[in-house]
Write an enzyme that holds these catalytic residues in place. Structure first.
Site, short mmCIF file in Angstrom:
data_model
loop_
_atom_site.label_atom_id
_atom_site.label_comp_id
_atom_site.label_asym_id
_atom_site.label_seq_id
_atom_site.Cartn_x
_atom_site.Cartn_y
_atom_site.Cartn_z
N HIS A 11 69.82 23.14 87.44
CA HIS A 11 70.83 22.11 87.73
C HIS A 11 72.12 22.64 87.12
O HIS A 11 72.30 22.62 85.91
CB HIS A 11 70.40 20.79 87.10
CG HIS A 11 71.47 19.72 87.06
ND1 HIS A 11 71.37 18.56 87.77
CD2 HIS A 11 72.64 19.64 86.39
CE1 HIS A 11 72.44 17.81 87.53
NE2 HIS A 11 73.23 18.44 86.70
N ASN A 39 62.07 14.79 84.71
CA ASN A 39 62.85 13.86 83.87
C ASN A 39 62.30 12.44 83.93
O ASN A 39 62.98 11.49 84.25
CB ASN A 39 64.34 13.90 84.23
CG ASN A 39 64.60 13.54 85.68
OD1 ASN A 39 63.70 13.60 86.51
ND2 ASN A 39 65.83 13.17 85.98
N LEU A 79 60.17 11.11 91.20
CA LEU A 79 59.20 10.04 91.46
C LEU A 79 59.27 8.94 90.40
O LEU A 79 58.71 7.88 90.59
CB LEU A 79 57.78 10.61 91.52
CG LEU A 79 57.43 11.39 92.79
CD1 LEU A 79 56.00 11.92 92.71
CD2 LEU A 79 57.60 10.54 94.04
N ARG A 80 59.92 9.21 89.28
CA ARG A 80 60.18 8.22 88.22
C ARG A 80 58.94 7.81 87.41
O ARG A 80 59.09 7.25 86.34
CB ARG A 80 60.85 6.96 88.77
CG ARG A 80 62.13 7.21 89.55
CD ARG A 80 63.23 7.77 88.68
NE ARG A 80 64.49 7.88 89.41
CZ ARG A 80 65.43 8.76 89.14
NH1 ARG A 80 65.28 9.63 88.15
NH2 ARG A 80 66.54 8.80 89.84
N ASP A 101 66.67 15.72 96.90
CA ASP A 101 67.08 15.21 95.58
C ASP A 101 66.93 13.68 95.55
O ASP A 101 67.80 12.95 95.05
CB ASP A 101 68.51 15.62 95.21
CG ASP A 101 68.82 15.39 93.73
OD1 ASP A 101 67.91 14.94 92.99
OD2 ASP A 101 69.95 15.66 93.31
#
Lengths: 306, 435, 185
Positions: free
Chosen positions: B180, B95, B64-65, B306
Site C-alpha cells: 500500500h 487489517n 472481509l472485516r 479493494d
C-alpha cells in the site's frame, strides 16, 4: 431575487443573487442607525447558532442580526453542550429539527458539514464557515464594504494576502470577487498557495510588493500561528518580515488603496499597527457591514418562507 | 452429478480460448471443453447462449472485516457478495481485529470460510506485527497456515529498512509482498486528491507524490532484493510510468488497479459525498486514463476491488470523519465491462485475464482457468445487459459505493464454485437441496 | 387587457385632487414649521413630493420630505409566497414632536398604514400623524381612515386600483383593473 432555502457558499450564487443580497443589506444599514435598532420582521422565528469552533465575531454578529429582526436567537457550542455531546452531526440535525427552528447558522471545522446538515434537515442552513471551504457571509460583507467605498466592484484590482490554502475567507472572496468582475491576485509564500488556484480565475504572486502594486483593495488574512509547526514556513518572524503589511510596503499600492481584514488581527504580524489603525483601513466598517449582510440574509431566507 | 454449460462464448485467457464451446463439469471439476458435447443421462443443462463463460473471477484485494468488525462485514456476507459478483476466489487483507499476523487468525479465517462454503478465501498475512510497521510478522508461520501473500494494506510500511528485509525474507516462500504505497508524511491528514478539487473544496489534499515516492522506493527495494513486489491500487499516471519502467528493467513487480480508480475522478468529490472517500483518493482524468493505458499495455496485471465495507453510520458523517473505502465485490465486473470493454480499451481476453489468471499467478492460486481437471469455478456473464446499481440490494453489509444509481452495461448471471451454483442464491439453495 | 382598464382619474384630476389636499393640509396646520411629509415607498414618496411642491407654491413653506419602507413591519412576512424587496427608509429629520402627514397612493385594507405607523413610531414620537391618500377604495380590514382623500371610489374586491405616475416613466392616471390585487396588502 433570492429563492434559496440555504446559503451554503458563494460558489453556487449568481452575480444577480449577490447584487440583490448587497442591495438588501444596504437597506438594512439604515435600520442600524436608528435609535430603536429593532424591527419586528422575524417575530416568532428561531435562529440557532450552532458553532463547532470557537468564534466570537461571527457568532455575535449573527446573534445581533437575529435579535435586531426580533427573531429568537440561541447559541449552541456542541463541544460544551450536553445536548449534543458525542452525538453525530446527523443525530444532532434530528435533535435540532425536533425543536423546530427556522434557521441553523453553522460553523464547523470540516468542509461540507453545512451541506450535510442541509441535506439531512428541513430547516434552512446558513454556512458561517466550514473548514477551509467557504465563509459566504464574510465574502458578502467584504463586497458590500468595497462597493460602499469604491462605488463598484467590477474592474477593481484586489490582492488577497496570506494563508490562502487554509482560508475559507480567501475561497469565498475569490468566488465572489471573480463573479463580480474584479481582478484578483493571491499573494503569499508558495507553501500557502493551493495548487491550481489559477483555475479559479486568479493570478498568483509570491512577492508582496509586486502583489500589491496598483491594487485598489488589499485583503489581509489572519495567519494561524500554529502553521509554522506544520512546516508551512520557518517562523512567524520570517513570515512577518516577508508578508507583514507595513506603511512602507503600502507605498507600492494605489494612493486610495483600501485595507481589509476579516479579523481577528494579529497586530504586528500580518498587519502593522500603523496600517491597522490608518483611515484607509476598513476593518471596523467590515464588522458593521457584517451585521447588515447577516440581517439581509436572515430576512431573505426567512422573510418570504411559506 | 454432471452439468453441461451449453452454447456460451467461452473466454478463458489461461488457455487463450475464445469461442463458442460447451463445458462439461463432473464431480466439481472441468471434465471437457468442446463443441457439441454429448448430453448423457442425469446431466443438468445450463443454457449459456448469448452469455460469456469465464473462469470464476479472482479478487485479490478484499477486506472481509472478520474477525473484529462484523458490523461492517462478515466472512459469510463478504463471500455471498463475492459470489454475486462472479468472484469464486478472493484474497482478504490482514487489517482485522486482531490483525492477521499469526496462524491462529489465518486458520480462523480459513475455517470460517470453509463453513460458509461459498467461495475460496485466501488470507493475506501482515508484513509487520500488528501492522505497526516496526518489526516483521512471523511470515513463515502465516505461510504455513495458508496465507498467500503479506501486506500491511491500509497502511504503508514507512520504514524502508523493514520493507527491504521483508522483501528479502519473503523470497523464502516465493510469495509477494503487497504494498500500500503512501508516504504518510506527505499525505498528512489528507482526504482527497491534492489538486483542483482540494483547492475548490478546502478539503485537505493527498498529493499524487505521496503514492509515487513509495512506489519508486519499493521498486528500488524490489530491484535490490530481487523480492516479489505487488503494488496495490495504483492510482496515478506517474506510478504507472514507474512500474512500466521497472518491469522493463526486469524487476519482479506486479500491480493492480481498482474499478473506481479507472472509472471515476476527483470531480465526484465536489458534492462532499463520503462514499467518494477512498484511499488512495480518486484522482484526475489524466491519472484515470493513464491507469487504463497501463491496464491495456500490461503494466497493471490485475483488477481488484479493494472491497472496503463500512457501516452506514460511519459513512454518514462529515467528509473528514468518514472512513476511507468503497465496496466493490458486487460491481467489480459490471464496472470493468462498462469502462474497459464497452469503451474498447481492453478486449475480452485481456480484461478477463486481469480478473482471473493474472491474479491467480501473482498469488499462486489453483484457480482462474477452465483447463480440464481444474476446479469448476465458472462465471456466466451477460455482457450487454444494462443494470442500475442498487446498493440496498447488495449481499455485502457495506452500502458505501459511489456507483449507486449508475447505469452499467454487463452483469454476472450465474456463479459456480467447484461445480455448484453459488449465485443466484435461490438456484444455489435449490442445488444444495439436491445434494 | 389594456382595453379593460377603466380610468377613474386623469392627469388633470390628479392635479386638482392634490391641490385640494394641499389646501386642506395647510388649513389644518397652523405651525408649518413642525409639519413634515412622509411618503410610503414607492408611489407615496412621489405623491409627497408633489404635495410639497404645491404647498410651497401656495404658502412659500418648504416642508421636509421623508420616505418610509414598511416591508420590515408587514404582517404577512413568512406567510406569503412573495419576498418583498426591501428598500431604504430615508427620513433625514427627527420625527419626534413633528406633525407628520403620511402619504400613500391607494388606501385599501389599511394594513400598509398600520405597518407605516409602527415603523414611524419606532423612529421617534411624532406629535400627530395624519394620513393623505390619492384614492380610498374601501374594504378596510383595520380601524383606519384617511384625513385627506383625493377621490373616494366604490370598488369590488375582484378589482384592483392602479396609480401610474410620470416619475416612474408612465402617464399620470388612476385605473380600475378587472382582477384582484396580487397581494391583499
Amino acid at each position: 431575487m433570492f429563492k434559496r432555502k440555504d446559503l451554503l457558499g458563494i460558489q453556487e450564487l449568481s452575480r444577480e443573487e449577490i447584487c440583490f443580497i448587497l442591495d438588501t443589506a444596504e437597506s438594512f444599514k439604515e435600520v442600524l442607525t436608528r435609535p430603536i435598532k429593532k424591527v419586528p420582521t422575524l417575530r416568532g422565528k428561531t435562529v440557532i447558532n450552532l458553532f463547532h469552533e470557537p468564534s466570537t465575531r461571527t457568532r455575535v454578529s449573527f446573534e445581533i442580526a437575529g435579535k435586531r429582526l426580533s427573531a429568537d436567537t440561541i447559541n449552541i457550542s456542541p463541544s460544551a453542550s450536553s445536548l449534543t455531546k458525542g452525538e453525530s452531526l446527523k443525530d444532532m440535525a434530528k435533535t435540532l429539527e425536533a425543536m423546530n427552528p427556522d434557521i441553523i447558522v453553522i460553523r464547523h471545522p470540516i468542509p461540507g458539514a453545512p451541506h450535510f446538515l442541509a441535506q439531512k434537515a428541513k430547516f434552512a442552513v446558513i454556512n458561517a464557515g466550514d473548514g477551509a471551504h467557504e465563509h459566504p457571509t464574510q465574502a458578502l460583507l467584504d463586497l458590500l464594504t468595497i462597493r460602499e467605498h469604491k462605488g463598484k466592484i467590477e474592474g477593481l484590482k484586489v490582492a488577497i494576502v496570506g494563508d490562502i490554502i487554509h482560508s475559507r475567507v480567501a475561497r469565498s472572496d475569490i468566488f465572489a470577487l471573480v463573479k463580480m468582475g474584479a481582478a484578483v491576485k493571491v499573494v503569499g509564500p508558495p507553501t500557502l498557495i493551493p495548487p491550481l488556484i489559477e483555475k479559479l480565475g486568479v493570478v498568483v504572486e509570491y512577492n508582496l510588493e509586486r502583489g500589491i502594486a496598483d491594487c485598489d483593495v488589499i485583503i489581509l488574512l489572519r495567519i494561524q500561528l500554529e502553521r509554522q509547526n506544520r512546516l508551512f514556513f520557518p517562523s512567524i518572524r520570517e513570515y512577518s518580515r516577508l508578508y507583514g503589511l507595513t506603511l512602507a510596503k503600502l507605498s507600492k499600492a494605489q494612493k486610495d488603496v483600501l485595507i481589509m481584514h476579516p479579523g481577528p488581527i494579529n497586530r504586528g504580524i500580518e498587519i502593522d499597527p500603523q496600517v491597522a489603525d490608518a483611515p484607509f483601513s476598513l476593518i471596523l466598517d467590515q464588522v458593521t457591514n457584517g451585521l447588515a449582510v447577516r440581517m439581509a440574509l436572515l430576512y431573505l431566507i426567512l422573510g418570504g418562507e411559506s | 452429478m454432471k452439468i453441461i454449460i451449453q452454447g456460451g462464448r467461452v473466454v478463458d485467457p489461461a488457455n487463450q480460448t475464445d469461442g463458442l464451446f460447451d463445458v462439461l463439469i463432473e464431480d466439481g471439476k472441468i471434465k471437457a471443453v468442446g463443441k457439441n458435447l454429448p448430453v448423457g443421462q442425469d446431466v443438468r443443462l445450463i443454457d449459456a447462449r448469448g452469455l460469456l463463460v469465464t473462469p470464476g473471477l479472482i479478487d485479490m484485494h478484499v477486506h472481509l472485516r472478520e474477525p473484529g468488525r462484523e458490523d461492517k462485514e462478515t466472512i459469510a456476507t463478504g463471500c455471498a457478495a463475492a459470489a454475486a459478483g462472479g468472484v469464486t476466489s478472493l484474497a482478504c487483507m490482514p487489517n482485522t481485529s486482531p490483525v492477521n499476523d499469526n496462524k491462529s487468525v489465518t486458520e480462523f479465517i480459513l475455517r470460517r470460510s470453509r463453513e460458509v462454503d461459498l467461495v475460496g478465501v485466501y488470507p493475506i498475512g501482515a508484513i509487520s506485527k500488528g501492522l505497526r510497521g516496526e518489526e516483521m510478522a512471523e511470515m513463515a508461520e502465516i505461510w504455513e497456515a495458508g496465507a498467500v501473500a503479506c501486506s500491511d494494506d491500509g497502511r504503508p510500511v514507512m520504514n524502508a529498512l523493514l520493507m527491504r528485509r521483508a522483501l528479502e525474507y519473503a523470497r523464502l516462500f516465493d510469495f509477494p509482498l503487497i504494498s500500500h504505497c503512501e508516504d504518510l508524511n506527505l499525505s498528512a491528514d489528507g482526504v482527497v486528491n491534492e489538486g483542483y478539487i482540494s483547492t475548490l473544496t478546502g478539503l485537505k489534499g493527498i498529493p499524487a507524490a505521496a503514492e509515487e515516492v513509495m512506489v519508486a522506493r519499493d521498486l528500488l527495494l524490489a530491484k535490490m532484493t530481487k523480492g516479489r513486489l505487488h503494488i496495490a491500487h495504483v492510482s496515478t499516471a506517474t506510478s504507472c510510468a514507474l512500474i512500466r519502467q521497472a518491469k522493463q528493467e526486469g524487476v519482479q513487480v506486479t500491480a493492480e488497479a481498482t474499478p473506481h480508480h479507472f472509472s471515476l475522478t476527483e470531480d465526484l468529490v465536489a458534492n462532499f459525498d463520503p462514499n467518494t472517500k477512498v484511499n488512495p483518493p480518486l484522482r484526475t482524468q489524466a491519472d484515470r486514463q493513464a491507469v487504463i493505458e497501463a491496464l491495456a499495455d500490461g503494466t497493471i496485471d490485475a483488477i481488484a476491488s479493494d472491497h472496503a465495507p463500512h457501516t452506514l453510520a460511519e459513512k454518514e458523517q462529515e467528509y473528514d470523519l468518514a472512513p476511507f473505502g468503497i465496496v466493490g465485490l458486487e460491481t467489480l465486473l459490471s464496472v470493468s465491462l462498462t469502462n474497459l470493454y464497452h469503451t474498447r480499451k481492453l478486449d475480452l481476453l485481456t480484461l478477463i485475464a486481469k480478473l482471473t489468471v493474472n491474479p491467480a499467478k501473482i498469488l499462486n492460486l489453483p484457480a482462474g482457468t477452465l483447463s480440464v481437471g481444474s476446479a469448476a469455478d465458472i462465471c456466466l456473464i451477460d455482457p450487454e445487459k444494462r443494470i442500475v446499481v442498487d446498493a440496498s440490494r447488495f449481499y455485502s453489509k457495506g452500502r458505501n459505493t459511489p456507483f449507486h444509481g449508475q447505469e452499467l452495461k454487463g452483469c454476472v448471471v450465474m456463479t459456480l464454485r467447484a461445480g455448484r451454483v453459488v449465485f443466484p442464491r435461490d438456484t444455489a439453495e435449490a442445488v444444495a437441496g439436491e445434494r | 387587457m389594456e382595453k379593460e382598464w377603466r380610468t377613474i382619474m386623469t392627469k388633470e384630476d390628479i392635479q386638482s385632487a392634490l391641490r385640494k389636499m394641499s389646501r386642506q393640509i395647510l388649513a389644518e396646520h397652523s405651525h408649518l414649521n413642525d409639519v413634515a411629509l412622509v411618503g410610503i415607498r414607492s408611489k407615496g414618496v412621489e405623491l409627497a413630493r408633489r404635495l410639497s411642491m404645491i404647498i410651497q407654491e401656495l404658502s412659500g413653506a418648504l416642508l421636509p420630505i421623508g420616505a418610509i419602507d414598511v416591508t420590515l413591519y408587514r404582517d404577512d412576512i413568512g406567510g406569503s409566497s412573495c419576498k418583498p424587496v426591501l428598500k431604504k427608509t430615508e427620513i433625514n429629520f427627527p420625527v419626534t414632536n413633528k406633525d407628520i402627514v403620511l402619504v400613500d397612493d391607494v388606501l385599501y385594507t389599511g394594513r400598509t398604514i398600520r405597518a407605516a405607523l409602527d415603523a414611524l413610531i419606532d423612529l421617534g414620537r411624532p406629535k400627530t400623524i395624519k394620513l393623505a391618500v390619492l384614492v380610498d377604495r374601501g374594504h378596510r380590514e383595520l380601524p383606519i381612515c384617511a384625513n385627506y382623500i383625493g377621490l373616494t371610489v366604490d370598488t369590488s374586491q375582484d378589482e384592483s386600483v392602479k396609480v401610474t405616475l410620470e416619475e416612474a416613466g408612465e402617464e399620470d392616471g388612476v385605473f380600475i383593473l378587472p382582477h384582484p390585487e396580487e397581494t391583499r396588502w
